[in-house]
Enzyme design. Structure first.
Site: not given
Ligand code: 5GP
Ligand code: ZN
Length: 136
Positions: A99, A101
């Protein structure tokens, strides 16, 4: 990927605040936003991270990220954007479904996303550039 939370969202099994969708990509609001309008852009198909995502899908996702960023500027009044994608747990990746951001920034928003500068010598810079070049 049965247990992957973003696959579940892509399949419609978990709700989300959707911002954009097409055959390949989905974008929705981060549930714990770093800033107002923080959006995640991801492929509907499961890839672990940017390094394992096929090039054509990767470039499409960054085009979608551009659309989101433009909308955050025109609709939310963002004055800047941070585009971040984490690769691996050591980088802070917590959801192992690729993903991007797209985080809107506002003047004096107080959000700290700093990259603390370190000193490095010219010799090390030469060696590092050489090593990375060899892997391309
Ligand atoms: P990472 O730390 O993997 O780069 O980012 C994961 C992101 O996914 C985090 O910012 C977290 O808040 C978001 N996230 C995790 N679970 C969910 C979910 O069930 N729904 C949504 N909309 N965001 C999520
Ligand atoms: Zn997944």
């Amino acid at each position: 990927m049965d247990s992957c939370v973003f696959c579940k969202i892509a399949r419609g099994e978990i709700p989300c605040y959707k911002v954009y969708e097409d055959d390949i990509a989905l974008a929705f609001l981060d549930i714990n936003p770093a800033n107002k309008g923080h959006t995640l852009v991801l492929p509907k198909e499961h890839f672990r991270d940017m390094t394992t995502c096929p090039k054509d899908i990767l470039s499409h996702l960054f085009s979608v990220a551009q659309l989101i960023a433009q909308a955050q500027i025109s609709q939310l009044g963002a004055t800047g954007i941070n585009v971040i994608t984490n690769v691996g747990a050591s980088s802070g990746q917590s959801v192992m479904h690729f993903h991007i951001h797209v985080i809107p920034r506002y003047d004096n928003d107080g959000l700290e996303l700093s990259l603390p500068p370190q000193k490095i010598g010219e010799h090390d810079l030469l060696l590092l550039a050489d090593s990375i070049r060899k892997g391309i």
